[in-house]
Design an enzyme around this catalytic site. Structure first.
Site, PDB file in Angstrom:
ATOM      1  N   SER B 336       1.228  -1.077   0.046  1.00  7.44           N
ATOM      2  CA  SER B 336      -0.211  -0.069   0.138  1.00  7.44           C
ATOM      3  C   SER B 336       1.103   1.892  -0.146  1.00  7.44           C
ATOM      4  O   SER B 336       0.571   1.903  -0.776  1.00  7.44           O
ATOM      5  CB  SER B 336      -0.661   0.152   1.536  1.00  7.44           C
ATOM      6  OG  SER B 336      -1.646  -0.592   1.041  1.00  7.44           O
ATOM      7  N   GLU B 357       3.882  -0.075  14.497  1.00  5.86           N
ATOM      8  CA  GLU B 357       4.292   1.094  14.254  1.00  5.86           C
ATOM      9  C   GLU B 357       5.663   2.005  15.922  1.00  5.86           C
ATOM     10  O   GLU B 357       6.599   1.952  14.981  1.00  5.86           O
ATOM     11  CB  GLU B 357       3.304   2.047  14.378  1.00  5.86           C
ATOM     12  CG  GLU B 357       2.578   1.877  12.953  1.00  5.86           C
ATOM     13  CD  GLU B 357       1.246   0.272  13.413  1.00  5.86           C
ATOM     14  OE1 GLU B 357       1.102  -0.006  13.887  1.00  5.86           O
ATOM     15  OE2 GLU B 357       0.538  -0.377  12.572  1.00  5.86           O
ATOM     16  N   ARG B 464      -3.789   8.302  -2.260  1.00  2.00           N
ATOM     17  CA  ARG B 464      -4.146   7.089  -2.156  1.00  2.00           C
ATOM     18  C   ARG B 464      -4.842   6.478  -3.431  1.00  2.00           C
ATOM     19  O   ARG B 464      -3.505   5.827  -4.471  1.00  2.00           O
ATOM     20  CB  ARG B 464      -4.983   5.919  -1.428  1.00  2.00           C
ATOM     21  CG  ARG B 464      -5.502   4.766  -2.137  1.00  2.00           C
ATOM     22  CD  ARG B 464      -6.951   4.043  -0.978  1.00  2.00           C
ATOM     23  NE  ARG B 464      -7.469   2.958  -1.369  1.00  2.00           N
ATOM     24  CZ  ARG B 464      -8.372   2.641  -2.607  1.00  2.00           C
ATOM     25  NH1 ARG B 464      -8.755   4.819  -3.308  1.00  2.00           N
ATOM     26  NH2 ARG B 464      -8.728   1.585  -3.159  1.00  2.00           N
TER      27      ARG B 464
END
Lengths: 616, 616
Positions: B336, B357, B464
């Site tokens: 992604s 993360e 995106r």
């Protein structure tokens, strides 16, 4: 339901997941298909839930920690009769209740917003704590996790918390389908690897070698329900995309609709319309009936020196006495945040979360979901650790109170790692939040009472050192208000301050007054929402605002003031004093001076503005 | 050194810790005293470090994860001859290098800023990764942890990462003194409890029943050094305040100077001035000599449609080809974020961090400390998970690149849990940060090259969906700049946009032009620092700014624009369009419209401003 019927139900959940994603053109059917049997067995045989009464106190709670498997959840709701097949087809479209990731705002049976991985189990721990320690109702909390999310440290904070609290009303179901988003997980199908970890944290572990075997799953659920004294994790070996050869156990298909959905549905035996009768829980009585007695806030003498964190602790304790729904949680710094005062008075409603700020906020979220009014406390600096949990709580419409102590450089010697300097920026950007920053003990006590009555995420920023009490006990401090502490008809500049800088601003104003310069001083204790009327009036009268804050210049008080002037009307001239350097160790007074936010700096700033009219 | 001498050294470290805290009137001597023997054995017998050459590539790394035990660290530096006794007495005072918690900004031997617990080991993992996989120098990484901080999930993300990567060059030393800040830890002196957890994550574990026994500790260190294939944790049972009866193993003394310091020092045998000769490492050659070839950025045709995340992936890959110091890390969403493009081309410099993360950013910090130029990527929304690590990295003066994809409501159907809507607020408030937000592929590629050359924390926000390429390949995009995309002498309003809203602003401008309304359009790709000159010129010409951003209204683009007008000069009239609602699922176009940040909303806002001159 017979085993064959449960298997059929699982196939239906798969088919409906495929249909939903196909209609939407997006979504996560393969992640739904791997967990379909886990879900079918749960709904058919173990969950106790009255879909007509989502508010039933005896309902089990179900949390979809792997929130992207929302098609599976919605398909199960349909099978339980809560949703129609027509509504399933609205999945992921504008205005639909069936969002890409489930949110409580839209569906009454969803209690926790998920979609950021590693959060469902932590929040589930909070709900299980509520059930076991406070509500004492026999509901169970079921949390469906993915295997990928077991990489999140927050999962292990939750595992530690649940293990330590012996939460045998909590069951984690892990859909070990071995595939994450971009490829295989670290441990693939190695159930032992996960079992070792959970066992080390005090959990009962059950490995299900075939997570698509209805009877094997059923035995696991039974074992989980009969396990006393510790939480249980069911680790089920599954296949992503199970049941459709073109998708089963294959990489590269995460978050994508199944190709040739009609053929896939055919392969799964076609569309079904099975109904599952979920067992309704027995009648349950809410034992934590909210006491709502008279609130006797602490009172302080004007001129006394009291830290706002101390006033917070005292006010919270008083609030807990008045209201039975108030609970407190702390991250092992209760002696500093003063949450320990509440703990001493109301130990049964106090939750020690140790140094695990994500779990701290997650547990508060779970308690809020169960109807409590939680106050979660840590150093302001360390609440940044829980930023994503705060964000998700706001998406879930959660109401809770977060209190960050040790704000700003004013803490002194401990240095920058302990200083909350970005917390106002964090909390202001949270949707629907309330942000409060008191400057004295009296104001703090009143704001604690005020914040407990707001909706959404409310944040209170407290200070480490003593500050003089400047307000009388009968002043009021509504959210969205401010206090004008100095004003005259000759004010040349308005100084806007909050917290420790209020006292610096007052000292500067008094010093300037001796030199014949009059300034208006506003205590902007409500940083969000801001008091537009007062700020605009001050701007009109003085033409110029000087903001001063013990925070970074971005996102804090200076930016908040601007909220009053972004409607297209001409804003006043603006100067911001904020912390622009990286502090080291020093005394509080030295820190304020070095950062240029003390009385001397304020006075110098005002003089420049007054003498030069416009500073370029 | 003989055992007795090492024991004497440990006593000296205790005495000096007490002296420092006594002089400062604050600090954490009791937390230092418990770990004094661990430290003495390390410095006397196992650490290899050239204090005259902190830049020596063969030096072992030592990280004080329990940063509050800074007196112990400084006392050890003194014993090693790096600090004088006089300097010890400056502890925690203004201007001193000896801060309350150690920071690399001040002391050349400190590589990692600590003080927020649970961060030292995660960063140490990054350093050990650098040593093992990239530098291939035989240095070891030693991390001294407290037992309290083992409650942080980040510790277990680090344990998982190190175990999986078989980091046998990493040793964690845990000072199990059983007392946290406000009282006992969850597990007290139960070394087994911790050993089970570390072992489950693949570590070799050594329990030291008496953490004050020099010989036992020495054997543990030897065993750690000779353990191959896995990291080692030494769990040492210690007593807080060891050696002073009034303080030893007692609650309520955390973070407080020892009472009656003179008597305590007497009890410990008085002040000593022992010198420890730390072993110097063998000569080492840096094998990762930085290639610095020609950077061949990807080029795009104007009018093509390319997502900025894709351009990022392509540019990063090119940068990696040109520069050998560039490394990439991703949180299991590389398909992604497009970090996978780099992974395919430069697999040896790619680090898969899975869904963790905090560890992602910690590992990047560790790699940066070792001289690499890391790019760490995840969804913008999920970087909030690492907020505290980003904060601490900035305190440590770390230079690294963080890239957040899937910004804003423009992602569409996935809904709010996946939308980065608070990331600009987070990153703007980070001290010394650079915040970039490109609108097209060409700009993205250039900004990737630009950001790699900045110091401090640099953040790139990518989108995106595809956006049209509007810039030619030879345009330049300096940090701190902007692009004026539409302007005329008749501009009535200036629209300030970035990222996806640039295209909406252009569409609005074109539509308004047909109605005879001219607007200036600024692409403010550099959100921090902002281009003050261009913004002020636009304000002077048009009198009015309308900002439009795919972000919450607090802390983002609208606030950033204000940075150009807070010097006391009269600001322009301002209107902000931002995401004020809680989005659900919808198409990207529907989302922009619902949030009121699409072309239609911009045009409507401009019309209101123009027609009413002042909107009230």
């Amino acid at each position: 339901m017979h085993t064959e019927q449960v298997a059929e139900l699982a196939q239906q959940l798969r088919v409906d997941s495929i249909r939903m994603a196909a209609a939407a053109g997006s979504g996560h059917p393969t992640s739904s298909m791997s967990a379909a049997d886990l879900m079918a067995v749960l709904f058919a045989r173990h969950l106790r839930y009255d879909f007509e009464r989502p508010e039933h106190p005896g309902n089990d709670r179900f949390v979809l920690s792997k929130g992207h498997a929302s098609p599976l959840l919605y398909a199960a709701y349909k099978a339980a009769g809560a949703l129609t097949d027509d509504e399933l087809r609205t999945f992921r479209t504008l205005g639909s209740r069936l969002e890409g990731h489930p949110t409580p705002r839209r569906l009454p049976w969803v209690e926790v917003a998920t979609g950021s991985l590693g959060q469902g189990l932590p929040v589930g721990v909070g709900m299980a704590l509520a059930g076991k320690r406070l509500e004492r109702i026999g509901y169970r909390v079921w949390v469906l996790c993915g295997d990928s999310e077991l990489a999140e440290g927050s999962l292990w904070e939750a595992a530690e918390h649940a293990g330590h609290e012996n939460l045998d009303n909590l069951t984690a179901l892990v859909d070990v389908n071995r595939l994450g988003q971009r490829g295989p997980t670290r441990h693939g199908h190695d159930l032992d690897a996960y079992a070792r970890r959970f066992a080390a944290f005090g959990w009962h572990t059950i490995e299900v070698a075939d997570g698509h075997d209805i009877d094997e799953l059923d035995r696991a659920y039974q074992e989980a329900r009969s396990t006393a004294g510790q939480p249980t994790v069911i680790l089920a070996r599954t296949l992503k995309g199970k049941g459709v050869a073109a998708a089963e156990d294959r990489e590269g298909l995460h978050g994508k609709p199944v190709k040739n959905p009609e053929a896939a549905i055919e392969e799964l035996g076609g569309v079904r319309d099975l109904h599952v009768q979920v067992q309704v829980p027995p009648a349950a009585r809410v034992l934590h009936a909210v006491r709502s007695g008279h609130l006797e806030l602490p009172r302080y003498e004007v001129g006394d020196s009291v830290a706002t964190r101390t006033a917070f602790g005292q006010a919270l304790t008083a609030l807990g006495t008045a209201r039975g729904d108030v609970v407190a949680l702390d991250g092992e710094v209760g002696d500093s945040t003063r949450a320990e005062m509440f703990a001493k008075e109301h130990p049964e409603r106090y939750f020690e979360c140790y140094i695990a700020e994500q779990q701290l906020v997650a547990a508060a979220t779970g308690l809020s979901v169960r109807g409590f009014n939680p106050f979660a406390t840590s150093f302001a600096a360390f609440l940044t650790r829980a930023h994503d949990f705060i964000r998700m709580a706001s998406i879930g419409g959660v109401s809770m109170n977060l209190v960050g102590s040790h704000a700003g450089v004013a803490i002194g010697q401990d240095g920058p790692s302990q200083m909350g300097l970005e917390d106002l920026a964090l909390f202001r950007a949270v949707h629907g939040s309330t942000v409060l920053y008191p400057c004295d003990a009296q104001q703090t006590a009143h704001l604690v009472a005020e914040m407990a009555q707001q909706t959404g995420i409310r944040y209170l920023r407290t200070s480490r050192g003593d500050t003089p009490v400047i307000y009388g006990p009968d002043e009021t401090f509504p959210v969205g208000g401010s206090k004008v502490l100095r004003s005259s008809d000759e004010d040349a500049v308005t100084v806007v301050a909050a917290g420790v800088t209020v006292h610096e601003a007052l000292a500067a104003a008094d010093e300037l007054a001796t030199a014949g310069i009059r300034v208006r001083v506003i205590d902007l204790y409500s940083v969000k929402p801001v008091d537009r009327r007062t700020l605009r009036e001050a701007a009109e009268r003085t033409g110029c605002l000087l903001t001063v804050e013990d925070h970074r210049e971005e996102g804090g008080l200076g930016d908040a003031v601007l909220d009053a002037f972004t409607d297209g009307s001409p804003p006043p001239r603006l100067v911001r004093l904020a912390v622009r350097t990286m502090p080291g160790s020093a005394t509080p007074a030295e820190q304020l001076h070095a950062a240029g936010i003390d009385a001397e700096s304020i006075a110098a700033g005002v003089r420049l503005l007054v003498e030069h009219a416009v500073v370029q």
